[in-house]
Enzyme design. Structure first.
Site, PDB file in Angstrom:
ATOM      1  N   HIS A 170      -3.407  -4.977   0.307  1.00 15.08           N
ATOM      2  CA  HIS A 170      -2.882  -5.580   1.529  1.00 15.08           C
ATOM      3  C   HIS A 170      -2.945  -7.103   1.440  1.00 15.08           C
ATOM      4  O   HIS A 170      -3.916  -7.719   1.887  1.00 15.08           O
ATOM      5  CB  HIS A 170      -3.672  -5.081   2.749  1.00 15.08           C
ATOM      6  N   GLU A 186      -1.522  -9.287   3.137  1.00 13.21           N
ATOM      7  CA  GLU A 186      -1.548  -9.905   4.468  1.00 13.21           C
ATOM      8  C   GLU A 186      -2.957  -9.938   5.057  1.00 13.21           C
ATOM      9  O   GLU A 186      -3.201 -10.635   6.043  1.00 13.21           O
ATOM     10  CB  GLU A 186      -0.571  -9.184   5.411  1.00 13.21           C
ATOM     11  N   CYS A 237       0.837  -1.199   0.000  1.00  8.60           N
ATOM     12  CA  CYS A 237       0.000   0.000   0.000  1.00  8.60           C
ATOM     13  C   CYS A 237       0.881   1.262   0.000  1.00  8.60           C
ATOM     14  O   CYS A 237       1.508   1.573  -0.998  1.00  8.60           O
ATOM     15  CB  CYS A 237      -0.993  -0.048   1.160  1.00  8.60           C
TER      16      CYS A 237
END
Length: 133
Positions: free
Chosen positions: A115, A117, A20
């Protein structure tokens, strides 16, 4: 200090994944610029949305994730002019650059606008681990 960390990782040849804002900083660290505001990439303020990302064939990202995927995202800035040496490696449906990378032959460097994750698809995170091992 974040730009100094990026510079140090690049100088040391350390695999680097910008997530990001990290992708945006990677682009700026290499002389690129940002669009200061785009619409349509954050559905509800403060809440992650999802949108499709299409890989660019022949890129490191496409080798990792060859098909279009929906990614968890929340951003209002994006890459405008690419930094020196960077290639776009994925785009949103509206043409926004969603991933950037240094080409093969350089240290493993990838930046993604979303993102990884936060989602179920961990291939990008695994690719970083593989590059660092």
């Amino acid at each position: 200090w974040e730009l100094a960390l990026i510079d140090a990782a690049l100088a040391a040849g350390t695999p680097l994944l910008g997530i990001c804002r990290g992708m945006q900083l990677l682009n700026v660290a290499l002389g690129g610029t940002l669009v200061q505001h785009i619409d349509g990439h954050a559905e509800v303020p403060g809440v992650f949305g999802r949108h499709g990302v299409k890989p660019v064939p022949g890129t490191r990202y496409a080798d990792t994730v060859p098909e279009e995927t929906a990614v968890p995202t929340f951003h209002h800035q994006a890459v405008d002019r690419l930094g020196t040496g960077l290639l776009p490696s994925a785009h949103a449906d509206d043409g926004t650059v969603e991933a950037i990378e240094l080409p093969a032959g350089h240290t493993w460097v990838l930046g993604v606008q979303w993102h990884p994750e936060m989602g179920e698809d961990l291939r990008v995170m695994r690719a970083l681990i593989t590059a660092a091992s």
